[in-house]
Design a protein around this motif. Structure first.
Motif, PDB file in Angstrom:
ATOM      1  N   VAL A   1      38.433   5.552   7.404  1.00 13.37           N
ATOM      2  CA  VAL A   1      39.827   5.528   7.870  1.00 13.37           C
ATOM      3  C   VAL A   1      40.009   6.395   9.119  1.00 13.37           C
ATOM      4  CG1 VAL A   1      42.204   6.190   7.285  1.00 13.37           C
ATOM      5  CG2 VAL A   1      40.799   4.945   5.628  1.00 13.37           C
ATOM      6  N   VAL A   2      39.563   7.638   9.069  1.00 21.25           N
ATOM      7  CA  VAL A   2      39.766   8.554  10.196  1.00 21.25           C
ATOM      8  C   VAL A   2      39.063   8.023  11.448  1.00 21.25           C
ATOM      9  CG1 VAL A   2      39.176  10.850  11.089  1.00 21.25           C
ATOM     10  CG2 VAL A   2      40.186  10.617   8.817  1.00 21.25           C
TER      11      VAL A   2
ATOM     12  N   ALA B   1      42.167   4.254  18.734  1.00 21.67           N
ATOM     13  CA  ALA B   1      42.874   5.053  19.739  1.00 21.67           C
ATOM     14  C   ALA B   1      42.041   5.155  21.014  1.00 21.67           C
ATOM     15  CB  ALA B   1      43.181   6.444  19.189  1.00 21.67           C
ATOM     16  N   SER B   2      40.733   5.329  20.843  1.00 18.67           N
ATOM     17  CA  SER B   2      39.862   5.485  22.000  1.00 18.67           C
ATOM     18  C   SER B   2      39.752   4.196  22.815  1.00 18.67           C
ATOM     19  CB  SER B   2      38.471   5.935  21.543  1.00 18.67           C
ATOM     20  OG  SER B   2      37.637   6.139  22.661  1.00 18.67           O
ATOM     21  N   VAL B   3      39.524   3.075  22.149  1.00 21.86           N
ATOM     22  CA  VAL B   3      39.352   1.827  22.906  1.00 21.86           C
ATOM     23  C   VAL B   3      40.651   1.362  23.554  1.00 21.86           C
ATOM     24  CG1 VAL B   3      37.333   1.047  21.600  1.00 21.86           C
ATOM     25  CG2 VAL B   3      39.608   0.274  20.919  1.00 21.86           C
ATOM     26  N   THR B   4      41.783   1.759  22.998  1.00 19.73           N
ATOM     27  CA  THR B   4      43.069   1.405  23.610  1.00 19.73           C
ATOM     28  C   THR B   4      43.550   2.505  24.559  1.00 19.73           C
ATOM     29  OG1 THR B   4      44.316   2.302  21.739  1.00 19.73           O
ATOM     30  CG2 THR B   4      43.772  -0.059  21.674  1.00 19.73           C
ATOM     31  N   ARG B   5      42.738   3.566  24.671  1.00 19.97           N
ATOM     32  CA  ARG B   5      43.016   4.699  25.569  1.00 19.97           C
ATOM     33  C   ARG B   5      44.383   5.334  25.299  1.00 19.97           C
ATOM     34  NH1 ARG B   5      39.211   5.494  29.281  1.00 19.97           N
ATOM     35  NH2 ARG B   5      37.752   3.817  29.687  1.00 19.97           N
ATOM     36  N   THR B   6      44.621   5.601  24.028  1.00 21.94           N
ATOM     37  CA  THR B   6      45.848   6.283  23.632  1.00 21.94           C
ATOM     38  C   THR B   6      45.462   7.491  22.786  1.00 21.94           C
ATOM     39  OG1 THR B   6      47.949   6.075  22.480  1.00 21.94           O
ATOM     40  CG2 THR B   6      46.146   4.820  21.576  1.00 21.94           C
ATOM     41  N   ASP B   7      46.291   8.485  22.764  1.00 25.95           N
ATOM     42  CA  ASP B   7      46.013   9.651  21.918  1.00 25.95           C
ATOM     43  C   ASP B   7      46.873   9.623  20.657  1.00 25.95           C
ATOM     44  OD1 ASP B   7      48.451  10.254  22.977  1.00 25.95           O
ATOM     45  OD2 ASP B   7      47.869  12.198  23.806  1.00 25.95           O
TER      46      ASP B   7
ATOM     47  N   PRO C   1      47.222   8.436  16.693  1.00 22.45           N
ATOM     48  CA  PRO C   1      48.144   9.513  16.300  1.00 22.45           C
ATOM     49  C   PRO C   1      47.714  10.833  16.935  1.00 22.45           C
ATOM     50  CG  PRO C   1      46.745   8.909  14.447  1.00 22.45           C
ATOM     51  CD  PRO C   1      46.414   7.968  15.562  1.00 22.45           C
ATOM     52  N   GLU C   2      48.651  11.500  17.596  1.00 22.52           N
ATOM     53  CA  GLU C   2      48.368  12.658  18.434  1.00 22.52           C
ATOM     54  C   GLU C   2      47.693  13.809  17.685  1.00 22.52           C
ATOM     55  OE1 GLU C   2      50.562  15.819  21.390  1.00 22.52           O
ATOM     56  OE2 GLU C   2      51.676  14.065  20.705  1.00 22.52           O
ATOM     57  N   LEU C   3      48.215  14.173  16.514  1.00 18.55           N
ATOM     58  CA  LEU C   3      47.614  15.285  15.765  1.00 18.55           C
ATOM     59  C   LEU C   3      46.172  14.964  15.402  1.00 18.55           C
ATOM     60  CD1 LEU C   3      47.717  18.006  14.334  1.00 18.55           C
ATOM     61  CD2 LEU C   3      48.594  16.821  12.322  1.00 18.55           C
ATOM     62  N   LEU C   4      45.935  13.785  14.890  1.00 15.52           N
ATOM     63  CA  LEU C   4      44.580  13.368  14.524  1.00 15.52           C
ATOM     64  C   LEU C   4      43.678  13.415  15.751  1.00 15.52           C
ATOM     65  CD1 LEU C   4      42.793  12.125  12.234  1.00 15.52           C
ATOM     66  CD2 LEU C   4      43.464   9.895  13.117  1.00 15.52           C
ATOM     67  N   TYR C   5      44.179  12.924  16.847  1.00 12.06           N
ATOM     68  CA  TYR C   5      43.373  12.886  18.064  1.00 12.06           C
ATOM     69  C   TYR C   5      43.059  14.294  18.560  1.00 12.06           C
ATOM     70  CZ  TYR C   5      41.217  10.588  21.954  1.00 12.06           C
ATOM     71  OH  TYR C   5      40.278  10.129  22.835  1.00 12.06           O
ATOM     72  N   ARG C   6      44.039  15.194  18.558  1.00 15.97           N
ATOM     73  CA  ARG C   6      43.795  16.568  19.019  1.00 15.97           C
ATOM     74  C   ARG C   6      42.794  17.294  18.133  1.00 15.97           C
ATOM     75  NH1 ARG C   6      48.698  19.889  19.035  1.00 15.97           N
ATOM     76  NH2 ARG C   6      49.588  18.211  17.872  1.00 15.97           N
ATOM     77  N   LEU C   7      42.817  17.018  16.829  1.00 21.14           N
ATOM     78  CA  LEU C   7      41.922  17.713  15.911  1.00 21.14           C
ATOM     79  C   LEU C   7      40.496  17.185  15.952  1.00 21.14           C
ATOM     80  CD1 LEU C   7      44.172  18.177  12.760  1.00 21.14           C
ATOM     81  CD2 LEU C   7      43.480  19.916  14.414  1.00 21.14           C
ATOM     82  N   PHE C   8      40.306  15.911  16.262  1.00 16.99           N
ATOM     83  CA  PHE C   8      38.983  15.312  16.116  1.00 16.99           C
ATOM     84  C   PHE C   8      38.346  14.764  17.387  1.00 16.99           C
ATOM     85  CE2 PHE C   8      40.801  14.947  11.835  1.00 16.99           C
ATOM     86  CZ  PHE C   8      39.809  15.600  11.116  1.00 16.99           C
ATOM     87  N   ALA C   9      39.108  14.435  18.402  1.00 20.47           N
ATOM     88  CA  ALA C   9      38.538  13.805  19.595  1.00 20.47           C
ATOM     89  C   ALA C   9      38.151  14.863  20.627  1.00 20.47           C
ATOM     90  CB  ALA C   9      39.528  12.815  20.192  1.00 20.47           C
TER      91      ALA C   9
ATOM     92  N   ALA D   1      33.204   6.915  26.081  1.00 22.39           N
ATOM     93  CA  ALA D   1      32.232   6.058  25.395  1.00 22.39           C
ATOM     94  C   ALA D   1      31.553   6.806  24.245  1.00 22.39           C
ATOM     95  CB  ALA D   1      31.187   5.549  26.384  1.00 22.39           C
ATOM     96  N   GLU D   2      31.296   8.093  24.416  1.00 17.59           N
ATOM     97  CA  GLU D   2      30.607   8.876  23.379  1.00 17.59           C
ATOM     98  C   GLU D   2      31.420   8.933  22.097  1.00 17.59           C
ATOM     99  OE1 GLU D   2      31.148   9.943  26.492  1.00 17.59           O
ATOM    100  OE2 GLU D   2      29.175  10.382  27.351  1.00 17.59           O
ATOM    101  N   GLU D   3      32.740   9.117  22.226  1.00 14.54           N
ATOM    102  CA  GLU D   3      33.560   9.204  21.023  1.00 14.54           C
ATOM    103  C   GLU D   3      33.606   7.850  20.302  1.00 14.54           C
ATOM    104  OE1 GLU D   3      37.351  10.740  22.253  1.00 14.54           O
ATOM    105  OE2 GLU D   3      38.088   8.781  22.848  1.00 14.54           O
ATOM    106  N   GLN D   4      33.551   6.759  21.047  1.00 13.18           N
ATOM    107  CA  GLN D   4      33.538   5.432  20.432  1.00 13.18           C
ATOM    108  C   GLN D   4      32.226   5.214  19.683  1.00 13.18           C
ATOM    109  OE1 GLN D   4      34.529   2.611  23.540  1.00 13.18           O
ATOM    110  NE2 GLN D   4      36.286   3.856  24.143  1.00 13.18           N
TER     111      GLN D   4
END
Length: 135
Positions: A20-21, A28-34, A36-44, A51-54
């Motif tokens: 899920v996460v 979020a990465s492939v659509t180039r959006t951050d 959900p913001e909290l999830l993205y700040r904590l994990f990305a 490309a690395e995060e994908q």
């Protein structure tokens, strides 16, 4: 609940959380959006859409599916469960150092690092006694 059933439950919950996460992070990465913001700040890491995060997200999605499958017969997947614990603790250790040495990445100490150590700690606490008993 006995230790084996608790282990299977934790393996499934961990696998489901990975799926899920990391599916959300991948999207979020492939659509180039951050979002959900909290999830993205904590994990990305890095710029949105790296490309690395994908690639890392794809690996963790598959990893989660394999954990789900391993929950059916943990002792038959001994090496995979050992690898899961060790690799994720190594990942957390590297990320802990990076959270202090990379500018603006301190949030990962409370996201990736704390969560990985906590989840792998619970998994190890359940897994190691079961593994020892079967040896």
């Amino acid at each position: 609940m006995n230790r084996s059933r608790a282990l299977a439950l934790v393996l499934r919950l961990t696998g489901a959380a990975f799926i899920v996460v990391f599916a959300l992070l991948f999207l979020a990465s492939v659509t180039r959006t951050d979002t959900p913001e909290l999830l993205y700040r904590l994990f990305a890491w890095g710029d949105v859409g790296d490309a690395e995060e994908q690639m890392l997200a794809a690996v963790y999605i598959v990893w989660g599916a394999c954990l789900w499958i391993a929950a059916r017969a943990p002792l038959q997947h001994r090496l995979f469960i050992d690898f899961t614990i060790i690799a994720n603790l190594a990942h957390a250790a590297v990320m802990a150092v990076q959270s202090f040495t990379y500018e603006g990445e301190h949030a990962h100490l409370w996201g990736d690092v704390v969560i990985l150590v906590a989840v792998m700690g619970v998994l190890a606490a359940l897994w190691l006694p079961v593994r020892r008993q079967s040896a």
